[in-house]
Design a protein around this motif. Structure first.
Motif, PDB file in Angstrom:
ATOM      1  N   LEU A  56      40.116  45.769  60.187  1.00 23.76           N
ATOM      2  CA  LEU A  56      41.218  44.951  59.699  1.00 23.76           C
ATOM      3  C   LEU A  56      42.261  45.758  58.937  1.00 23.76           C
ATOM      4  O   LEU A  56      43.139  45.188  58.289  1.00 23.76           O
ATOM      5  CB  LEU A  56      40.674  43.847  58.779  1.00 23.76           C
ATOM      6  N   THR A  57      42.169  47.080  59.006  1.00 25.70           N
ATOM      7  CA  THR A  57      43.045  47.922  58.194  1.00 25.70           C
ATOM      8  C   THR A  57      44.525  47.711  58.523  1.00 25.70           C
ATOM      9  O   THR A  57      45.385  47.853  57.658  1.00 25.70           O
ATOM     10  CB  THR A  57      42.694  49.415  58.380  1.00 25.70           C
ATOM     11  N   ALA A  58      44.833  47.405  59.770  1.00 22.52           N
ATOM     12  CA  ALA A  58      46.235  47.230  60.168  1.00 22.52           C
ATOM     13  C   ALA A  58      46.641  45.758  60.220  1.00 22.52           C
ATOM     14  O   ALA A  58      47.723  45.436  60.728  1.00 22.52           O
ATOM     15  CB  ALA A  58      46.479  47.887  61.526  1.00 22.52           C
ATOM     16  N   CYS A  59      45.811  44.891  59.700  1.00 21.99           N
ATOM     17  CA  CYS A  59      46.073  43.455  59.802  1.00 21.99           C
ATOM     18  C   CYS A  59      46.473  42.877  58.445  1.00 21.99           C
ATOM     19  O   CYS A  59      45.928  43.263  57.408  1.00 21.99           O
ATOM     20  CB  CYS A  59      44.828  42.717  60.307  1.00 21.99           C
ATOM     21  N   GLU A  60      47.415  41.960  58.472  1.00 21.60           N
ATOM     22  CA  GLU A  60      47.817  41.260  57.258  1.00 21.60           C
ATOM     23  C   GLU A  60      47.063  39.940  57.197  1.00 21.60           C
ATOM     24  O   GLU A  60      47.439  38.963  57.835  1.00 21.60           O
ATOM     25  CB  GLU A  60      49.331  41.022  57.259  1.00 21.60           C
TER      26      GLU A  60
ATOM     27  N   TYR B 282      49.170  28.536  59.063  1.00 18.79           N
ATOM     28  CA  TYR B 282      47.958  29.254  58.659  1.00 18.79           C
ATOM     29  C   TYR B 282      46.889  29.108  59.742  1.00 18.79           C
ATOM     30  O   TYR B 282      46.744  28.041  60.345  1.00 18.79           O
ATOM     31  CB  TYR B 282      47.413  28.717  57.325  1.00 18.79           C
ATOM     32  N   LEU B 283      46.169  30.190  59.964  1.00 18.18           N
ATOM     33  CA  LEU B 283      45.025  30.210  60.876  1.00 18.18           C
ATOM     34  C   LEU B 283      43.792  30.564  60.056  1.00 18.18           C
ATOM     35  O   LEU B 283      43.777  31.578  59.347  1.00 18.18           O
ATOM     36  CB  LEU B 283      45.226  31.255  61.971  1.00 18.18           C
ATOM     37  N   VAL B 284      42.758  29.743  60.146  1.00 17.95           N
ATOM     38  CA  VAL B 284      41.498  30.028  59.447  1.00 17.95           C
ATOM     39  C   VAL B 284      40.468  30.438  60.485  1.00 17.95           C
ATOM     40  O   VAL B 284      40.225  29.709  61.464  1.00 17.95           O
ATOM     41  CB  VAL B 284      40.990  28.803  58.661  1.00 17.95           C
ATOM     42  N   THR B 285      39.857  31.603  60.298  1.00 17.26           N
ATOM     43  CA  THR B 285      38.893  32.109  61.260  1.00 17.26           C
ATOM     44  C   THR B 285      37.816  32.912  60.552  1.00 17.26           C
ATOM     45  O   THR B 285      37.859  33.111  59.336  1.00 17.26           O
ATOM     46  CB  THR B 285      39.607  32.974  62.326  1.00 17.26           C
TER      47      THR B 285
ATOM     48  N   ALA C 153      42.036  38.721  69.712  1.00 14.49           N
ATOM     49  CA  ALA C 153      43.041  37.869  70.359  1.00 14.49           C
ATOM     50  C   ALA C 153      43.677  36.911  69.354  1.00 14.49           C
ATOM     51  O   ALA C 153      44.894  36.671  69.379  1.00 14.49           O
ATOM     52  CB  ALA C 153      42.405  37.088  71.507  1.00 14.49           C
ATOM     53  N   LYS C 154      42.867  36.357  68.464  1.00 18.70           N
ATOM     54  CA  LYS C 154      43.405  35.455  67.433  1.00 18.70           C
ATOM     55  C   LYS C 154      44.389  36.178  66.526  1.00 18.70           C
ATOM     56  O   LYS C 154      45.469  35.667  66.213  1.00 18.70           O
ATOM     57  CB  LYS C 154      42.266  34.882  66.582  1.00 18.70           C
ATOM     58  N   LEU C 155      44.006  37.373  66.075  1.00 14.03           N
ATOM     59  CA  LEU C 155      44.862  38.130  65.164  1.00 14.03           C
ATOM     60  C   LEU C 155      46.180  38.492  65.829  1.00 14.03           C
ATOM     61  O   LEU C 155      47.249  38.404  65.214  1.00 14.03           O
ATOM     62  CB  LEU C 155      44.131  39.385  64.690  1.00 14.03           C
TER      63      LEU C 155
ATOM     64  N   HIS D 272      50.046  33.126  59.110  1.00 15.17           N
ATOM     65  CA  HIS D 272      49.207  33.862  58.154  1.00 15.17           C
ATOM     66  C   HIS D 272      47.736  33.562  58.441  1.00 15.17           C
ATOM     67  O   HIS D 272      47.337  32.402  58.571  1.00 15.17           O
ATOM     68  CB  HIS D 272      49.543  33.452  56.721  1.00 15.17           C
ATOM     69  N   THR D 273      46.923  34.613  58.524  1.00 18.25           N
ATOM     70  CA  THR D 273      45.497  34.459  58.832  1.00 18.25           C
ATOM     71  C   THR D 273      44.670  34.461  57.559  1.00 18.25           C
ATOM     72  O   THR D 273      44.804  35.343  56.709  1.00 18.25           O
ATOM     73  CB  THR D 273      45.010  35.590  59.747  1.00 18.25           C
ATOM     74  N   VAL D 274      43.806  33.464  57.437  1.00 15.46           N
ATOM     75  CA  VAL D 274      42.824  33.402  56.350  1.00 15.46           C
ATOM     76  C   VAL D 274      41.461  33.695  56.982  1.00 15.46           C
ATOM     77  O   VAL D 274      40.972  32.923  57.817  1.00 15.46           O
ATOM     78  CB  VAL D 274      42.814  32.010  55.673  1.00 15.46           C
ATOM     79  N   LEU D 275      40.870  34.817  56.604  1.00 14.43           N
ATOM     80  CA  LEU D 275      39.639  35.273  57.229  1.00 14.43           C
ATOM     81  C   LEU D 275      38.456  35.070  56.308  1.00 14.43           C
ATOM     82  O   LEU D 275      38.439  35.576  55.174  1.00 14.43           O
ATOM     83  CB  LEU D 275      39.748  36.762  57.584  1.00 14.43           C
ATOM     84  N   ILE D 276      37.473  34.319  56.764  1.00 14.10           N
ATOM     85  CA  ILE D 276      36.226  34.144  56.006  1.00 14.10           C
ATOM     86  C   ILE D 276      35.334  35.351  56.305  1.00 14.10           C
ATOM     87  O   ILE D 276      34.910  35.551  57.431  1.00 14.10           O
ATOM     88  CB  ILE D 276      35.526  32.838  56.390  1.00 14.10           C
ATOM     89  N   GLY D 277      35.097  36.173  55.291  1.00 15.89           N
ATOM     90  CA  GLY D 277      34.362  37.421  55.471  1.00 15.89           C
ATOM     91  C   GLY D 277      32.915  37.205  55.845  1.00 15.89           C
ATOM     92  O   GLY D 277      32.339  36.137  55.611  1.00 15.89           O
ATOM     93  N   ARG D 278      32.323  38.238  56.416  1.00 13.03           N
ATOM     94  CA  ARG D 278      30.922  38.158  56.818  1.00 13.03           C
ATOM     95  C   ARG D 278      29.996  38.239  55.613  1.00 13.03           C
ATOM     96  O   ARG D 278      30.252  38.995  54.677  1.00 13.03           O
ATOM     97  CB  ARG D 278      30.570  39.317  57.760  1.00 13.03           C
ATOM     98  N   PRO D 279      28.899  37.504  55.655  1.00 16.28           N
ATOM     99  CA  PRO D 279      27.881  37.662  54.619  1.00 16.28           C
ATOM    100  C   PRO D 279      27.277  39.059  54.687  1.00 16.28           C
ATOM    101  O   PRO D 279      27.148  39.638  55.768  1.00 16.28           O
ATOM    102  CB  PRO D 279      26.833  36.589  54.973  1.00 16.28           C
ATOM    103  N   ALA D 280      26.907  39.598  53.542  1.00 18.56           N
ATOM    104  CA  ALA D 280      26.271  40.917  53.510  1.00 18.56           C
ATOM    105  C   ALA D 280      24.908  40.841  54.193  1.00 18.56           C
ATOM    106  O   ALA D 280      24.206  39.824  54.077  1.00 18.56           O
ATOM    107  CB  ALA D 280      26.110  41.393  52.075  1.00 18.56           C
TER     108      ALA D 280
END
Length: 235
Positions: free
Chosen positions: A105-109, A199-202, A213-215, A224-232
């Motif tokens: 995700l380094t190049a993604c806003e 807003y896009l929630v993914t 593809a979504k990004l 604007h993308t709202v990304l729910i991070g992965r659980p550790a």
């Protein structure tokens, strides 16, 4: 003696692994939680499928028969992962985690949040339509948004029980899309334009889950993308 492997699947990579092992002469038992999950596992000789949540005694019996367990569950399936690790430690079975690579995700806003509740909290401070593509399990949390019936659009699996649950929660008509993914960038882009989403929630579902593809679609649409991070994950 024929090698035996127990796979907890329901994902694209779980089905691919089951097929690869079966073609190599390995006896495979694939476990999925639903009949829908069965569609991810190919019907090949050497593959047996359990398409229901396993009772503890069923799981113990399978672990006794299959000395190697592969956890190929979804990155967000935290409960089953914990149960599998613990069960394998208790029985001495070999536990192998087939982990879906995370997306760079380094190049993604994007705005990354830890869970669905945090995504809802973030959206409370914003305005404009929202396309939610995180599934139906926690969709009801979005009803905490004051104007959710007009503001939120949800894309979920095309299963009767899923549609019924979403409808009961208040997501109906043109605000509910029941579809089978993953989807191409053009379809994602079209849905963002169709809904007028701001807003896009993914989730970080990786390449096989269609996140790139979504990004890309969100960037094209100025969403604007709202990304729910992965659980550790342990280990």
């Amino acid at each position: 003696m024929t090698a035996k492997v127990l796979i907890f699947a329901g994902t694209t990579e779980g089905g691919l692994l089951a097929a690869t092992l079966a073609r190599a002469g390995v006896q495979v038992h694939a476990c999925v939680a639903t009949e829908y999950g069965r569609t991810a596992v190919p019907g090949l000789p050497g593959i047996e499928v359990s398409a229901h949540p396993l009772a503890p005694e069923e799981m113990r019996a399978l672990r006794r028969e299959y000395p190697t367990v592969v956890d190929a569950t979804h990155p967000y399936a935290t409960v089953i992962k914990g149960h599998l690790r613990e069960a394998c430690r208790d029985t001495g079975a070999e536990y192998i985690r087939l982990r879906r690579p995370a997306t760079d995700l380094t190049a993604c806003e994007v705005t990354e949040v830890p869970d669905t509740a945090a995504a809802v909290a973030f959206l409370k401070g914003t305005a404009g339509p929202v396309l939610v593509t995180t599934g139906s399990k926690e969709l009801a949390l979005f009803t905490a948004l004051p104007d959710f019936r007009e503001r939120v659009y949800a894309r979920v699996l095309v299963l009767p029980e899923v549609v019924a649950n979403c409808t009961a929660a208040g997501f109906t008509g043109t605000h509910l899309f029941a579809m089978q993914g993953p989807y191409c960038e053009e379809l994602d882009y079209g849905m963002l334009r169709q809904t007028g989403a701001k807003y896009l929630v993914t989730k970080d579902s990786g390449i096989s889950g269609g996140l790139p593809a979504k990004l890309a679609a969100a960037r094209r649409a100025g969403v604007h993308t709202v990304l729910i991070g992965r659980p550790a994950e342990e280990g």
